[in-house]
Design an enzyme around this catalytic site. Structure first.
Site, PDB file in Angstrom:
ATOM      1  N   GLU A 118      -6.220   6.959  -0.961  1.00  0.00           N
ATOM      2  CA  GLU A 118      -6.049   5.803  -0.249  1.00  0.00           C
ATOM      3  C   GLU A 118      -6.818   4.401  -0.798  1.00  0.00           C
ATOM      4  O   GLU A 118      -6.128   3.573  -0.923  1.00  0.00           O
ATOM      5  CB  GLU A 118      -6.935   6.125   1.113  1.00  0.00           C
ATOM      6  CG  GLU A 118      -6.200   6.993   2.146  1.00  0.00           C
ATOM      7  CD  GLU A 118      -4.840   6.769   2.471  1.00  0.00           C
ATOM      8  OE1 GLU A 118      -4.358   5.363   2.565  1.00  0.00           O
ATOM      9  OE2 GLU A 118      -3.907   7.518   2.445  1.00  0.00           O
ATOM     10  N   HIS A 160       1.720   4.358  -2.875  1.00  0.00           N
ATOM     11  CA  HIS A 160       1.685   5.833  -2.727  1.00  0.00           C
ATOM     12  C   HIS A 160       2.968   6.316  -3.211  1.00  0.00           C
ATOM     13  O   HIS A 160       2.855   7.749  -3.840  1.00  0.00           O
ATOM     14  CB  HIS A 160       1.512   6.246  -1.128  1.00  0.00           C
ATOM     15  CG  HIS A 160       0.226   6.061  -0.773  1.00  0.00           C
ATOM     16  ND1 HIS A 160      -0.632   6.674  -1.184  1.00  0.00           N
ATOM     17  CD2 HIS A 160       0.049   5.672   0.528  1.00  0.00           C
ATOM     18  CE1 HIS A 160      -1.849   6.447  -0.390  1.00  0.00           C
ATOM     19  NE2 HIS A 160      -1.353   5.987   0.715  1.00  0.00           N
ATOM     20  N   HIS A 171       0.906  -1.006   0.007  1.00  0.00           N
ATOM     21  CA  HIS A 171      -0.026   0.225   0.076  1.00  0.00           C
ATOM     22  C   HIS A 171       0.907   1.216  -0.046  1.00  0.00           C
ATOM     23  O   HIS A 171       0.491   2.227  -0.571  1.00  0.00           O
ATOM     24  CB  HIS A 171      -0.956   0.011   1.105  1.00  0.00           C
ATOM     25  CG  HIS A 171      -1.601   1.200   1.655  1.00  0.00           C
ATOM     26  ND1 HIS A 171      -3.021   1.354   1.332  1.00  0.00           N
ATOM     27  CD2 HIS A 171      -1.307   2.521   1.992  1.00  0.00           C
ATOM     28  CE1 HIS A 171      -3.441   2.656   1.457  1.00  0.00           C
ATOM     29  NE2 HIS A 171      -2.274   3.227   1.905  1.00  0.00           N
ATOM     30  N   GLU A 172       1.971   1.237   0.875  1.00  0.00           N
ATOM     31  CA  GLU A 172       2.745   2.529   0.915  1.00  0.00           C
ATOM     32  C   GLU A 172       3.510   2.504  -0.462  1.00  0.00           C
ATOM     33  O   GLU A 172       3.793   3.805  -0.826  1.00  0.00           O
ATOM     34  CB  GLU A 172       3.748   2.271   2.342  1.00  0.00           C
ATOM     35  CG  GLU A 172       3.048   2.488   3.375  1.00  0.00           C
ATOM     36  CD  GLU A 172       2.035   3.586   3.681  1.00  0.00           C
ATOM     37  OE1 GLU A 172       2.417   4.569   3.064  1.00  0.00           O
ATOM     38  OE2 GLU A 172       1.125   3.298   4.396  1.00  0.00           O
TER      39      GLU A 172
END
Lengths: 192, 340
Positions: free
Chosen positions: B250, B177, B173-174
């Site tokens: 997100e 980003h 997930h990071e």
């Protein structure tokens, strides 16, 4: 009239140059992606002797399984050394050798279930984490390589680039497939 | 909501993020136009009489509009430059510790391995790896304006409470980003908000100098008030937009993380553990620095800021996007057990 003809020829040459460079670029990309697999496979092979010697201490009567792993490892390392990236024959041979190795390693994971002392050993646990990580890296780099091969082949085989590719003898690249899906699924998850 | 594929989820989020940015730029242009109009439109003759004759000084209009836009842009750029895009510096400022050697801690080794695996899968170079020690809750963040100077950090709680697959999902997930350049976008939005706040400051100055009864003083006073109001309103709207963009990002990062790992259940599992911790009131930050950077974190720290200013979608909705049938009333939250 001559000017028009000259213009058309000029445009054609420009087109050939652009398409040729595109082919070269895609070939470099997939060959580079193969280097990444090569690095991770080397790591995988380098782990095996350590794994075997750790297991040996606990499971002396499993010599056959351990010998099998060493043999599979040596064979796979030989294939890795000889491999020509993208060549259909060597991709198949490498994929088979790695598949055999994966199955043999699956045998060690299964064996560890029968030796609680082995499973509890800190060194074995560390080793398992390293192996899990390397298996994931092999899988990730293989997926990356196969994607780049697909892109290269798509460029290579679409009309009219395929005519050019023939002229400059660009050949179709092969994906790398391992025949070890069950073995990976059999591998126990090590939880800390 | 019916089951949505991760691809659709990503496409929707991208579209909405673009819409938000367009709206933001549009509102900046609108503010510039309003201020310019106030400055350049003049009532000729006696303004007390009803003889309405509106004169627009177009030269002045252009000048003021350009001036307002310049103030916004310069302040934004200044803010962006001073905030800096170096991920490692941001991570250190937020109280995270750098790990770049072998620590002998099996949990840290596992985390380092996971980062390398995901980097390979996402085909971007391995970012600098950080841990936020003494933080028992589950959280993570990525920093840096591009993949070259990115840093990734997780809390000690994430290392001990998540299993390997769940931690991989959080790291992925990071990475999403980093790959989607969300830090850069966020930096720019914060810069824009500061640009709008600069209008407020200029307005205050005009109010003071305009009240001296000079010729055209009333008009300057009016422009000052308009600058203050529009600056405040713009900054407030900016915060709402920033939160909205962040919420979409997100969802996008969740969808992309699922694509990298092929394992939506693990990400849902990590989010559920966060949900369980939040219910116990245990997912707060101990470091004050983290509280300021709440928009950057993997999970919202508290439920205080729900609604328009919330930077994250509600946890249950994020889980439902990954696991459509989830209902905390029926399925309940998982028991948290320490892995070590």
């Amino acid at each position: 009239m001559e000017w028009v003809l000259l213009g058309i020829v000029g445009l054609l040459i420009l087109y050939v140059i652009i398409e040729y460079n595109k082919l070269v670029r895609h070939r470099n990309i997939f060959q580079n992606a193969f280097k990444q697999i090569d690095v991770t496979l080397k790591q995988r092979h380098d782990m095996i002797p350590q794994l075997v010697s750790t297991v040996k201490g606990y499971a002396k009567h499993e010599q056959e399984t351990l010998d099998g792993v060493i043999e599979a490892r040596n064979q796979a390392e030989k294939m890795r050394d000889q491999t020509d990236s993208g060549d259909a024959k060597s991709m198949l041979a490498l994929g088979q050798a790695e598949g055999v190795l994966g199955k043999a390693m699956g045998g060690i994971f299964a064996l560890s279930e029968a030796y609680p002392d082995l499973k509890a050993d800190g060194a074995f646990r560390d080793l398992m984490e390293q192996l899990t990580s390397i298996e994931n890296k092999v899988a990730a780099s293989r997926r990356g390589y196969n994607n780049t091969v697909l892109e290269y082949n798509n460029v290579l085989e679409t009309f009219p680039t395929n005519i050019l590719a023939n002229m400059f003898s660009f050949t179709r690249a092969s994906e790398l497939e391992f025949d070890d899906r069950e073995a990976i699924q059999d591998a126990p998850k090590v939880e800390f | 909501m019916a089951a949505t594929s991760s691809y659709q989820l990503g496409a929707n989020a991208r579209k909405q993020s673009r819409l938000m940015m367009t709206l933001f730029i549009f509102s900046v242009a609108l503010i510039a136009a309003v201020i310019a109009a106030l400055a350049s439109v003049r009532m000729t003759g006696d303004s007390i009489n009803q003889t309405e004759q509106i004169m627009v000084n177009w030269q002045l209009f252009g000048l003021v509009a350009a001036g307002v836009a310049t103030v916004i842009v310069l302040t934004s750029v200044w803010k962006i430059v001073t905030m800096g895009g170096d991920g490692a510096k941001v991570a250190q400022a937020l109280g995270a510790t750098d790990i770049n050697e072998i620590t002998g801690d099996p949990l840290v080794t596992r985390y380092q391995n996971i980062v390398e695996e995901v980097a390979l899968g996402a085909s971007i170079q391995t970012p600098q790896i950080f841990i936020i020690e003494n933080e028992p809750g589950i959280n993570a963040f990525a920093a840096g304006s591009s993949a070259d100077n990115a840093a990734i950090a997780v809390t000690r709680g994430a290392l001990t409470l998540l299993n390997r697959d769940e931690l991989t999902a959080v790291v992925a997930h990071e990475f999403a980003h980093i790959r989607n350049l969300d830090m850069r976008l966020n930096l720019r939005v914060i810069g824009l908000i500061h640009g709008l706040m600069a209008l407020y400051v200029v307005g205050r100055i005009l109010m003071h100098s305009g009240g001296r009864g000079r010729k055209g003083g009333a008009q300057i006073l009016l422009i000052g008030i308009a600058l203050i109001l529009l600056g405040l309103l713009g900054a407030f709207m900016g915060k709402i937009m920033q939160a909205a963009i962040s919420r979409q990002r997100e969802y996008l990062a969740d969808a992309d993380a699922t694509r990298y790992t092929g394992d939506p259940i693990a990400l849902a599992g990590a989010l559920k553990k966060i949900g369980a911790l939040s219910l116990q009131g245990a997912n707060k930050a101990k470091h004050d620095e983290l509280e300021e950077a709440r928009h950057m974190l993997f999970a919202e720290l508290s439920n205080k800021m729900s609604g328009m200013l919330s930077t994250h979608p509600p946890l249950v909705k994020r889980i439902q996007a990954l696991e459509p049938g989830f209902d905390p009333e029926i399925n309940g939250w998982p028991e948290i057990e320490n892995a070590q």
